[in-house]
Write a protein that holds these residues in place. Structure first.
Motif, mmCIF file in Angstrom:
data_model
loop_
_atom_site.group_PDB
_atom_site.id
_atom_site.type_symbol
_atom_site.label_atom_id
_atom_site.label_comp_id
_atom_site.label_asym_id
_atom_site.label_seq_id
_atom_site.Cartn_x
_atom_site.Cartn_y
_atom_site.Cartn_z
ATOM 1 N N GLU A 262 0.839 -1.183 -0.031
ATOM 2 C CA GLU A 262 0.137 -0.014 0.174
ATOM 3 C C GLU A 262 0.872 1.141 -0.075
ATOM 4 O O GLU A 262 0.542 2.152 -0.594
ATOM 5 N N TYR A 263 1.973 1.062 0.479
ATOM 6 C CA TYR A 263 3.036 2.411 0.633
ATOM 7 C C TYR A 263 4.014 2.585 -0.437
ATOM 8 O O TYR A 263 4.209 3.422 -0.755
ATOM 9 N N TYR A 264 4.209 1.328 -0.993
ATOM 10 C CA TYR A 264 5.142 1.383 -2.157
ATOM 11 C C TYR A 264 4.531 1.191 -3.447
ATOM 12 O O TYR A 264 5.034 1.206 -4.546
ATOM 13 N N ALA A 265 3.186 1.241 -3.539
ATOM 14 C CA ALA A 265 2.442 1.044 -4.903
ATOM 15 C C ALA A 265 2.984 1.847 -6.034
ATOM 16 O O ALA A 265 3.252 1.627 -7.156
ATOM 17 N N THR A 266 3.066 3.407 -5.560
ATOM 18 C CA THR A 266 3.580 4.326 -6.436
ATOM 19 C C THR A 266 4.854 4.825 -6.470
ATOM 20 O O THR A 266 5.375 5.766 -6.880
ATOM 21 N N CYS A 267 5.799 4.058 -5.746
ATOM 22 C CA CYS A 267 7.223 4.274 -5.582
ATOM 23 C C CYS A 267 7.917 4.236 -6.836
ATOM 24 O O CYS A 267 7.898 3.339 -7.410
ATOM 25 N N ASN A 268 8.616 5.361 -7.150
ATOM 26 C CA ASN A 268 9.639 5.422 -8.277
ATOM 27 C C ASN A 268 10.970 5.752 -7.843
ATOM 28 O O ASN A 268 11.528 6.216 -8.722
ATOM 29 N N ASP A 269 11.290 5.698 -6.449
ATOM 30 C CA ASP A 269 12.671 6.002 -6.311
ATOM 31 C C ASP A 269 13.337 4.717 -5.911
ATOM 32 O O ASP A 269 13.093 4.010 -4.718
ATOM 33 N N PRO A 270 14.497 4.455 -6.431
ATOM 34 C CA PRO A 270 14.924 3.255 -6.033
ATOM 35 C C PRO A 270 15.703 3.165 -4.808
ATOM 36 O O PRO A 270 15.813 2.366 -4.121
ATOM 37 N N GLY A 271 16.112 4.485 -4.616
ATOM 38 C CA GLY A 271 16.807 4.657 -3.146
ATOM 39 C C GLY A 271 15.831 3.965 -1.996
ATOM 40 O O GLY A 271 16.065 3.644 -0.967
ATOM 41 N N GLN A 272 14.530 4.106 -2.042
ATOM 42 C CA GLN A 272 13.421 3.640 -0.756
ATOM 43 C C GLN A 272 13.479 2.327 -1.026
ATOM 44 O O GLN A 272 13.029 1.607 -0.005
ATOM 45 N N LEU A 273 14.323 1.493 -2.024
ATOM 46 C CA LEU A 273 14.380 0.060 -1.694
ATOM 47 C C LEU A 273 15.541 -0.603 -1.121
ATOM 48 O O LEU A 273 15.858 -1.517 -1.211
ATOM 49 N N ASP A 274 16.455 0.533 -0.773
ATOM 50 C CA ASP A 274 17.371 0.171 0.022
ATOM 51 C C ASP A 274 17.261 -0.468 1.342
ATOM 52 O O ASP A 274 18.059 -1.304 1.791
ATOM 53 N N TRP A 275 16.186 -0.081 1.916
ATOM 54 C CA TRP A 275 15.653 -0.474 3.006
ATOM 55 C C TRP A 275 14.462 -0.239 3.404
ATOM 56 O O TRP A 275 14.094 0.808 2.900
ATOM 57 N N ILE A 276 13.716 -1.214 3.681
ATOM 58 C CA ILE A 276 12.163 -0.873 3.636
ATOM 59 C C ILE A 276 11.666 -1.016 5.182
ATOM 60 O O ILE A 276 11.332 -0.230 5.685
ATOM 61 N N PRO B 215 3.880 3.889 11.006
ATOM 62 C CA PRO B 215 4.132 2.485 10.886
ATOM 63 C C PRO B 215 5.527 2.377 10.770
ATOM 64 O O PRO B 215 6.170 3.499 10.099
ATOM 65 N N PHE B 216 6.001 1.132 10.823
ATOM 66 C CA PHE B 216 7.342 0.816 10.868
ATOM 67 C C PHE B 216 7.963 0.588 9.507
ATOM 68 O O PHE B 216 8.390 -0.374 9.118
ATOM 69 N N LEU B 217 7.887 1.572 8.724
ATOM 70 C CA LEU B 217 8.353 1.574 7.375
ATOM 71 C C LEU B 217 9.187 3.048 6.849
ATOM 72 O O LEU B 217 8.599 4.020 7.203
ATOM 73 N N ARG B 218 10.357 2.620 6.426
ATOM 74 C CA ARG B 218 11.289 3.706 5.876
ATOM 75 C C ARG B 218 10.303 4.824 5.200
ATOM 76 O O ARG B 218 10.678 6.080 5.451
ATOM 77 N N ILE B 219 9.721 4.300 4.109
ATOM 78 C CA ILE B 219 8.846 5.219 3.342
ATOM 79 C C ILE B 219 8.053 6.337 3.806
ATOM 80 O O ILE B 219 7.811 7.390 3.369
ATOM 81 N N ALA B 220 7.514 5.717 5.028
ATOM 82 C CA ALA B 220 6.542 6.644 5.723
ATOM 83 C C ALA B 220 7.222 7.605 6.628
ATOM 84 O O ALA B 220 6.703 8.636 7.369
ATOM 85 N N HIS B 221 8.582 7.913 6.355
ATOM 86 C CA HIS B 221 9.367 8.553 7.379
ATOM 87 C C HIS B 221 10.231 9.268 6.471
ATOM 88 O O HIS B 221 11.525 8.885 6.538
ATOM 89 N N PRO B 222 10.210 10.278 5.575
ATOM 90 C CA PRO B 222 10.931 10.994 4.742
ATOM 91 C C PRO B 222 12.365 11.353 5.536
ATOM 92 O O PRO B 222 12.312 12.106 6.477
ATOM 93 N N GLY B 223 13.569 10.791 4.789
ATOM 94 C CA GLY B 223 14.643 11.588 5.431
ATOM 95 C C GLY B 223 15.137 10.617 6.292
ATOM 96 O O GLY B 223 16.361 10.831 7.022
ATOM 97 N N GLN B 224 14.547 9.709 6.830
ATOM 98 C CA GLN B 224 15.101 8.517 7.697
ATOM 99 C C GLN B 224 15.980 7.625 7.220
ATOM 100 O O GLN B 224 15.518 7.150 6.139
ATOM 101 N N PRO B 225 17.232 7.459 7.547
ATOM 102 C CA PRO B 225 18.216 6.640 6.968
ATOM 103 C C PRO B 225 18.306 5.159 7.086
ATOM 104 O O PRO B 225 17.682 4.973 8.261
ATOM 105 N N PRO B 226 18.808 4.500 6.218
ATOM 106 C CA PRO B 226 18.505 2.996 6.864
ATOM 107 C C PRO B 226 19.517 2.573 7.994
ATOM 108 O O PRO B 226 20.560 3.517 8.058
ATOM 109 N N PRO B 227 19.294 1.536 8.671
ATOM 110 C CA PRO B 227 20.385 1.357 9.713
ATOM 111 C C PRO B 227 21.701 1.030 9.222
ATOM 112 O O PRO B 227 21.727 0.500 8.026
ATOM 113 N N ILE B 228 22.697 1.499 9.976
ATOM 114 C CA ILE B 228 24.325 1.184 9.586
ATOM 115 C C ILE B 228 24.819 -0.369 10.365
ATOM 116 O O ILE B 228 24.414 -0.349 11.441
#
Length: 565
Positions: free
Chosen positions: A314-328, A410-423
């Motif tokens: 539901e959150y990623y259906a219209t995603c077109n940013d490959p960077g958002q797939l570095d971490w869900i 929700p515990f999804l990175r795409i719902a929180h713009p600017g949130q980096p993936p964990p290191i």
């Protein structure tokens, strides 16, 4: 003159047509007739050269059989060579007499040999490609006059001559942009393959009147075999195309293609990958090659999308940013590594299941075993890399638990713009699954009164695992600071909108579950929180189960866990 009349005729034919060979003697080697340095060959020295007049091209083949115009390059070339091989007066006769009479690619393996390819990608590919080769052959038989027919074995031999000896047509005409085409280069196709050999294929002149030469890149001492370099080829390519492969081949890889044919959300997931321009770069964008100690980033991204649940979609259906797939999310990453683990383990199991003899092998079996062993090693290496990633995910979750971090639903990175993936820490300490995920066995062992309650009301925890896990979630929420999961569960509870429209059928099912347990349950265990063990609480727990659970393959322990981060 040599003691080999066929070789003498061939070399005279090459010379007569303007070909040249310098400091090279052709003689029988361990893998057939090969080229050896009769004198030391210096770097940048031309040691073999032929004019394009001697080359067998698609143009020559189509000119001879214009009625095959509808067929692609390889069938036409194969038919032409097969016919010429049956013609004692062929203009290519000296060259044809030099070709090996048997080419032991897997297409010619006996049933005993093919056993060594069982449960491998190559074993499947051989069966499928033979069907296609035979289809082309039967098609040609319907077109060509029966008086000009050749046998299936001769046609297949001819086909394998091209797979094992051909060069790309662009060597003749660099400006060619048509469909893939290939050529045979008499004399130049004599030299065997050796990885990392420094050699230059040099073209001079025009496509009509030019020539091609081989130029050495290193000193080749007298007496040494002179090698060509076919390029970076995997053992699968080498065995299928040339009939041999290499132990410790640095270019070897395994092929993985996820199967989503039965996934009802498959089309949407493929669209997300397309929108984000995530592709393997191969003809089939879902086919990924995994080499030694390296899993392509495109594979990780692809798998993250393919294992998405409905909530994530539901959150990623219209995603077109490959960077958002570095971490869900942690749930997604853990589910992805779990699926990859199952896939790789099944491949390894299939390869190990067949116990094959390793002594007194035929040449075909010897090479097939090299290929098979390399595949198993590559699968194991890939599995080790996936397990390392899984441990990094579990370690990250454990760090959040230990710090009692309250995440934002929700515990999804795409719902929180600017949130980096964990290191991730590359030197991760082993983290047991039960210490970083919510699972029934772990929770019941830590809460014996609640365990007694569950055992009273449920004859089989396994058969009603989803309901028991929902009750466990409510129980953990009610324990507050006594539960390591309280911060994330409280955040999810506070963000949960009980007034939101929920599936009526689901709510009715949850109502039935609630009515079957309460109020009797409160009498059995007085510490149950009456404000949380409600229908609303069950709807929330079902929301958590639906959106943040990871299901394991059958027979796995545990079968179901929650990853609320």
């Amino acid at each position: 003159m040599s003691n080999d009349p066929a070789l003498d005729r061939f070399l005279s034919w090459i010379e007569h047509h303007g070909g040249k060979i310098s400091k090279i003697s052709l003689s029988q080697g361990a893998s057939g007739r090969s080229g050896f340095a009769s004198e030391t060959i210096e770097p940048n020295e031309t040691f073999a050269s032929i004019p394009f007049d001697l080359v067998i091209t698609e143009t020559v083949a189509r000119r001879a059989f214009p009625q095959l115009n509808a067929l692609s390059s390889r069938p036409v070339l194969s038919w032409y060579l097969a016919r010429e091989n049956n013609n004692s007066e062929s203009i290519h006769r000296p060259y044809l007499d030099m070709l090996p009479t048997t080419i032991m690619t897997p297409y010619f393996f006996s049933q005993d040999d093919l056993v060594y390819l069982s449960h491998t990608n190559l074993g499947t590919a051989v069966r499928e490609r033979l069907v296609g080769i035979r289809r082309d052959f039967d098609c040609i038989l319907q077109i060509i006059d029966p008086a000009e027919h050749v046998s299936w074995d001769v046609y297949l031999w001819s086909y394998c001559v091209f797979s094992s000896r051909s060069f790309p047509y662009t060597l003749i005409d660099p400006e060619y942009t048509g469909d893939s085409s290939e050529v045979l280069l008499p004399l130049l196709d004599t030299f065997n393959h050796k990885p990392a050999t420094k050699i230059t294929w040099s073209r001079q002149g025009t496509a009509e009147s030019g020539r091609i030469s081989f130029i050495s890149g290193d000193t080749i001492p007298a007496g040494n075999e002179v090698f060509n370099n076919y390029g970076a080829k995997s053992n699968e390519e080498l065995l299928l195309g040339y009939g041999f492969c290499l132990a410790d081949n640095e270019y070897d890889y395994i092929t993985i293609k996820p199967n989503i044919s039965t996934d009802p959300n498959g089309p949407l997931k493929l669209q997300i990958l397309k929108n984000c321009n995530v592709t393997s770069g191969n003809l089939d964008p879902l086919v990924h090659y995994i080499h030694h100690n390296h899993i392509p980033e495109a594979f990780w991204k692809t798998m993250r999308v393919l294992i998405m649940n409905t909530f994530e979609l539901e959150y990623y259906a219209t995603c077109n940013d490959p960077g958002q797939l570095d971490w869900i999310s942690h749930r997604n990453e853990f589910a992805m590594t779990t699926v990859c683990t199952s896939l790789l383990q099944s491949r390894i199991f299939e390869l190990k299941r067949s116990v094959l003899p390793r002594e007194n092998l035929s040449s075909c079996q010897h090479y097939a075993l090299i290929y098979r062993d390399s595949q198993q090693l590559l699968y194991q290496n890939a599995l080790d890399m996936v397990n390392q990633r899984k441990q990094q995910v579990l370690s990250s979750i454990k760090s959040l638990l230990d710090s009692r971090t309250m995440p934002s639903p929700p515990f999804l990175r795409i719902a929180h713009p600017g949130q980096p993936p964990p290191i991730f820490n590359t030197a991760t300490t082993f983290v047991p699954l039960e210490t970083a995920t919510i699972n029934v066995d772990r929770l019941l062992q830590r809460d014996l009164p609640f365990k007694a309650f569950i055992e009273t009301f449920f004859e089989s925890v396994e058969e009603e695992l989803d309901v028991v896990l929902m009750l466990c979630l409510i129980r953990q929420l009610s324990l507050k600071d006594d539960s390591p999961w309280y911060p994330s569960l409280q955040a999810a509870w506070n963000a949960f909108d009980s007034a939101q429209e929920h599936c009526q059928e689901t709510v009715m099912g949850l109502q039935d579950i609630y009515d079957s347990l309460f109020p009797q349950a409160f009498e059995h265990l007085e510490t149950l929180d009456r404000n949380l063990f409600t229908l609303e609480g069950l709807v929330w727990a079902n929301h958590m189960l639906s959106n943040y659970s990871v299901e394991f393959p059958p027979s796995a322990e545990p079968a179901l866990v929650i990853v609320p981060y």
